[in-house]
Design a protein around this motif. Structure first.
Motif, PDB file in Angstrom:
ATOM      1  N   ALA A 246       2.115  37.409  22.728  1.00  0.00           N
ATOM      2  CA  ALA A 246       1.589  38.173  24.280  1.00  0.00           C
ATOM      3  C   ALA A 246       0.675  39.338  23.597  1.00  0.00           C
ATOM      4  CB  ALA A 246       2.945  38.833  24.824  1.00  0.00           C
ATOM      5  N   ALA A 247      -0.221  39.527  24.572  1.00  0.00           N
ATOM      6  CA  ALA A 247      -1.336  40.378  23.834  1.00  0.00           C
ATOM      7  C   ALA A 247      -1.055  41.578  24.738  1.00  0.00           C
ATOM      8  CB  ALA A 247      -2.718  40.060  24.513  1.00  0.00           C
ATOM      9  N   LEU A 248      -1.509  42.998  24.398  1.00  0.00           N
ATOM     10  CA  LEU A 248      -1.449  44.271  25.161  1.00  0.00           C
ATOM     11  C   LEU A 248      -2.282  43.958  26.299  1.00  0.00           C
ATOM     12  CD1 LEU A 248      -1.706  46.671  21.938  1.00  0.00           C
ATOM     13  CD2 LEU A 248       0.387  46.463  23.609  1.00  0.00           C
ATOM     14  N   THR A 249      -1.658  44.469  27.663  1.00  0.00           N
ATOM     15  CA  THR A 249      -2.145  44.605  28.742  1.00  0.00           C
ATOM     16  C   THR A 249      -3.014  45.944  28.824  1.00  0.00           C
ATOM     17  OG1 THR A 249      -0.454  45.157  30.001  1.00  0.00           O
ATOM     18  CG2 THR A 249      -0.812  42.797  29.689  1.00  0.00           C
ATOM     19  N   GLY A 250      -3.840  46.037  29.782  1.00  0.00           N
ATOM     20  CA  GLY A 250      -4.514  47.201  30.167  1.00  0.00           C
ATOM     21  C   GLY A 250      -3.427  48.300  30.561  1.00  0.00           C
ATOM     22  N   THR A 251      -2.273  47.722  31.151  1.00  0.00           N
ATOM     23  CA  THR A 251      -1.177  48.773  31.424  1.00  0.00           C
ATOM     24  C   THR A 251      -0.522  49.280  30.248  1.00  0.00           C
ATOM     25  OG1 THR A 251      -0.849  47.677  33.528  1.00  0.00           O
ATOM     26  CG2 THR A 251       1.099  48.898  32.913  1.00  0.00           C
ATOM     27  N   HIS A 252      -0.394  48.315  29.558  1.00  0.00           N
ATOM     28  CA  HIS A 252       0.467  48.679  28.120  1.00  0.00           C
ATOM     29  C   HIS A 252      -0.446  49.659  27.372  1.00  0.00           C
ATOM     30  CE1 HIS A 252       2.487  44.419  27.969  1.00  0.00           C
ATOM     31  NE2 HIS A 252       3.160  45.274  28.849  1.00  0.00           N
ATOM     32  N   ARG A 253      -1.707  49.412  27.364  1.00  0.00           N
ATOM     33  CA  ARG A 253      -2.528  50.348  26.531  1.00  0.00           C
ATOM     34  C   ARG A 253      -2.547  51.581  27.162  1.00  0.00           C
ATOM     35  NH1 ARG A 253      -5.693  47.544  22.987  1.00  0.00           N
ATOM     36  NH2 ARG A 253      -5.862  45.362  23.280  1.00  0.00           N
ATOM     37  N   ALA A 254      -2.423  51.847  28.508  1.00  0.00           N
ATOM     38  CA  ALA A 254      -2.560  53.163  29.157  1.00  0.00           C
ATOM     39  C   ALA A 254      -1.354  53.744  28.715  1.00  0.00           C
ATOM     40  CB  ALA A 254      -2.512  52.974  30.644  1.00  0.00           C
ATOM     41  N   VAL A 255       0.043  53.015  28.762  1.00  0.00           N
ATOM     42  CA  VAL A 255       1.303  53.704  28.553  1.00  0.00           C
ATOM     43  C   VAL A 255       1.066  54.186  27.178  1.00  0.00           C
ATOM     44  CG1 VAL A 255       3.639  53.016  28.160  1.00  0.00           C
ATOM     45  CG2 VAL A 255       2.535  52.549  30.243  1.00  0.00           C
ATOM     46  N   LEU A 256       0.849  53.211  26.270  1.00  0.00           N
ATOM     47  CA  LEU A 256       0.829  53.573  24.795  1.00  0.00           C
ATOM     48  C   LEU A 256      -0.128  54.834  24.530  1.00  0.00           C
ATOM     49  CD1 LEU A 256       0.587  50.288  23.169  1.00  0.00           C
ATOM     50  CD2 LEU A 256       2.719  51.880  23.300  1.00  0.00           C
ATOM     51  N   TRP A 257      -1.109  55.175  25.277  1.00  0.00           N
ATOM     52  CA  TRP A 257      -2.074  56.192  24.972  1.00  0.00           C
ATOM     53  C   TRP A 257      -1.342  57.499  25.438  1.00  0.00           C
ATOM     54  CZ3 TRP A 257      -5.711  57.059  21.758  1.00  0.00           C
ATOM     55  CH2 TRP A 257      -6.744  55.851  21.277  1.00  0.00           C
ATOM     56  N   ILE A 258      -0.603  57.127  26.611  1.00  0.00           N
ATOM     57  CA  ILE A 258       0.255  58.409  27.226  1.00  0.00           C
ATOM     58  C   ILE A 258       1.155  59.047  26.141  1.00  0.00           C
ATOM     59  CG2 ILE A 258       1.670  59.288  28.827  1.00  0.00           C
ATOM     60  CD1 ILE A 258       0.090  57.304  30.722  1.00  0.00           C
ATOM     61  N   PHE A 259       1.827  57.889  25.514  1.00  0.00           N
ATOM     62  CA  PHE A 259       3.072  58.196  24.503  1.00  0.00           C
ATOM     63  C   PHE A 259       2.100  58.969  23.506  1.00  0.00           C
ATOM     64  CE2 PHE A 259       5.265  56.312  20.928  1.00  0.00           C
ATOM     65  CZ  PHE A 259       6.298  57.329  20.970  1.00  0.00           C
ATOM     66  N   ALA A 260       0.959  58.491  22.820  1.00  0.00           N
ATOM     67  CA  ALA A 260       0.470  59.068  21.640  1.00  0.00           C
ATOM     68  C   ALA A 260      -0.098  60.513  22.042  1.00  0.00           C
ATOM     69  CB  ALA A 260      -0.820  58.166  21.129  1.00  0.00           C
TER      70      ALA A 260
END
Length: 460
Positions: A246-260
Motif C-alpha cells: 500500500a502506498a502513502l495517500t495524500g491524506t497520509h502525507r498530510a497527517v505525517l507532515w502535521i506530526f513532523a
C-alpha cells in the motif's frame, strides 16, 4: 530456570516499597540545612544532624502509592494525553503506511539497513545531550516498536532506539541545562565549560550504544527466537497490517507532515522557550485534534480513539505512581539525607582517580533513589563540590562523575520514566533488566575509564 516465574512490574515495585518501609525502622533520621541560591534549594554540606526518625508502617506503605500518584500527576497526565493523541494518529493509518514503506526500503537498500539504527540512536542521543530529552522520548516508543517489528527486529530494539538513545545522551551530555548546567552552576564553575572533553565522552557513549544495538538487532533478525520478547511480540506482529504494497495517500502525507511539524515545534519549544511537560502535553493534544481532522475522522471516531488510547495506558500510569512512591516513603521517613551522609566518607582515597571513580559509583547508587537530573544535582553537588576539593579532584571532574551516575537510569525500577516506558511497551522489567546487563557493564567500564584523563590532566 524456564519454570521460574518472575514477578511482574507491579509486584516488583511494591516489594521495593515494602523493603524501603522496613528500612525506615532501621536507618536513623537525618537532615541537612538548605539555603536558596538563584531560586534553588541547596544543601549546606556541614550542617548534617540526626533528627527523630519517622518509621513508615503498614498504613504509610499503603498510602504511598496515592501520594506517588499525586506527586507524579504531571507525567501521568502527560502519558495519558500522549497515548490518546497517538491513538488518533494510528487511527488515520498514516503511521502504518509509513512503516510499510520504510520496511520495503529497508529490505531493498543495504544503505538504509546500515544507517537506520545509527542515525536514529544518534538523533535521540543528541536530544538528550542538548535539551535534556527525557520524558519527551515516551511518545516515540509507540512509533518505533511497530517499526522494529516490521523490520524483523523485536520490541526491545523498538524501545532501545528512542529510550536508551535519549538516556545515554542525557548521561553523557555536553549542553544539557538540566544536569550539566545546574551541576556546574552549583559547583561554581562556568556553565557549559569543558565542552571539548564532554563531546568526546558523548561520541564514545553513543558509539557504544549503537554498536551494541546493531549487534543485538542482527542476532535477533537472524534468529528471532533469541529475543527475550519473542513470544510477547507474536501477538503484536499478528495485529500488524500485512499489506506491504500500500502506498502513502495524500491524506497520509498530510497527517505525517502535521506530526513532523509537531515534533519540530516540540524541539524548538524545549530548546528555546524552556517548555516542559505541560506545554508538550498541550502540543500533543492539539496535534491529536488536527491530525484527526486532517485524517478525515469524524468527531465520534476521533474521541473514541483518544479515550481508548488513554485507557490503554492506565496500567502505565499506575506503574509510574508506584515508582514515585518509593521516593515518597524514603523522604517522609527522613532517611535520604542520612544515606547520603553515610556515603560521603567512602569517597576519600589516596588517588584522585580512585576518588573520582568512587564518586561515580556513589552517584549511581543515589540515582536509584533520586533520578531527576536537576534534583540530584541540587542534592549532591553542594556536598560533592567541596568534597572534590578535599580529595584532589577538580570540580569539573566531579560534575562528570555526577553525570555518569545517570547511566543506570534505563535499568533502575524506581525510575518512573523507565517503568513507564516498559509498561507502555508491555515488556516486563526483569526481562528488560536482563537484556540491559551487558550494556550497563559496558557503560560502567566506559565511565571508569573516561574519569581517568580528567584527573591526569587536572581538567578545569
Amino acid at each position: 530456570m524456564k519454570k521460574l516465574k518472575l514477578p511482574n512490574t507491579f509486584v516488583l515495585l511494591f516489594t521495593i516499597l515494602a523493603l524501603i518501609a522496613a528500612a525506615t525502622w532501621l536507618v536513623p533520621g537525618g537532615r541537612y540545612d538548605t539555603h536558596t541560591v538563584d531560586g534553588r534549594q541547596l544543601i549546606d554540606p556541614s550542617s548534617f544532624r540526626h533528627i527523630a526518625a519517622t518509621p513508615q508502617g503498614p498504613v504509610q506503605l499503603l498510602m504511598a502509592p496515592i501520594k506517588g500518584f499525586a506527586e507524579a500527576a504531571q507525567i501521568i497526565g502527560f502519558v495519558l494525553i500522549v497515548g490518546g493523541a497517538f491513538a488518533v494518529l494510528q487511527k488515520t493509518e498514516a503511521i502504518e503506511a509509513l512503516i510499510r514503506n520504510i520496511a520495503r526500503a529497508h529490505r531493498r537498500s543495504p544503505a538504509v539497513r546500515a544507517a537506520l539504527i545509527p542515525v536514529f540512536v544518534t538523533m535521540f542521543s543528541l536530544g538528550g545531550a542538548t535539551f535534556g530529552m527525557n520524558e519527551e522520548a515516551i511518545p516515540f516508543v509507540l512509533l518505533f516498536i511497530p517499526l522494529a517489528l516490521a523490520l524483523g527486529y523485536d520490541s526491545v530494539v523498538g524501545v532501545a532506539i528512542p529510550f536508551v538513545g535519549s538516556q545515554v545522551g542525557f548521561a553523557a551530555a555536553f549542553l544539557n541545562p538540566f544536569n550539566v548546567g545546574i551541576a556546574q552552576g552549583i559547583a561554581g564553575i562556568p556553565m557549559f565549560s569543558g565542552m571539548g572533553y564532554r563531546l568526546v565522552v558523548w561520541v564514545l557513549a553513543t558509539a557504544v550504544t549503537v554498536i551494541f544495538l546493531m549487534w543485538y538487532a542482527a542476532r535477533v533478525k537472524a534468529v528471532p527466537e533469541r529475543s527475550p520478547t519473542f513470544h510477547l511480540d507474536q501477538d503484536k506482529r499478528h495485529s500488524m497490517p500485512v499489506d506491504d504494497h500500500a502506498a502513502l495517500t495524500g491524506t497520509h502525507r498530510a497527517v505525517l507532515w502535521i506530526f513532523a511539524a509537531a515534533l519540530a515545534v516540540m524541539v524548538v519549544g524545549v530548546v528555546r522557550y524552556g517548555w516542559f511537560i505541560e506545554e508538550i502535553a498541550a502540543l500533543f493534544l492539539a496535534m491529536g485534534i488536527v491530525v484527526g481532522i486532517a485524517g478525515r475522522l469524524d468527531s465520534d471516531t476521533l474521541v473514541a480513539a483518544f479515550v481508548q488510547g488513554a485507557k490503554d495506558l492506565v496500567g502505565t500510569a499506575l506503574v509510574i505512581a508506584l515508582a514515585r512512591a518509593t521516593m515518597v516513603l524514603a523522604r517522609d521517613a527522613h532517611i535520604i539525607d542520612t544515606m547520603l551522609h553515610g556515603l560521603m566518607p567512602l569517597v576519600a582515597s589516596s588517588s584522585p582517580v580512585f576518588a573520582a571513580q568512587k564518586m561515580f559509583v556513589m552517584q549511581s547508587v543515589i540515582n536509584f533513589f533520586i533520578h531527576s537530573g536537576s534534583g540530584q544535582a541540587a542534592l549532591t553537588m553542594p556536598i560533592m563540590a567541596p568534597l572534590a576539593d578535599l580529595v584532589g579532584v577538580t570540580r569539573q571532574t566531579a560534575v562528570l562523575a555526577f553525570q555518569f551516575g545517570e547511566f543506570t537510569t534505563p535499568m533502575i525500577p524506581t525510575s518512573g520514566i523507565t517503568v513507564g516506558v516498559l509498561a507502555l511497551a508491555r515488556i516486563p522489567w526483569l526481562t528488560w533488566a536482563k537484556w540491559m546487563v551487558p550494556l550497563q557493564i559496558a557503560y560502567a567500564v566506559l565511565a571508569l575509564l573516561l574519569l581517568i584523563p580528567p584527573c591526569l590532566m587536572n581538567w578545569q
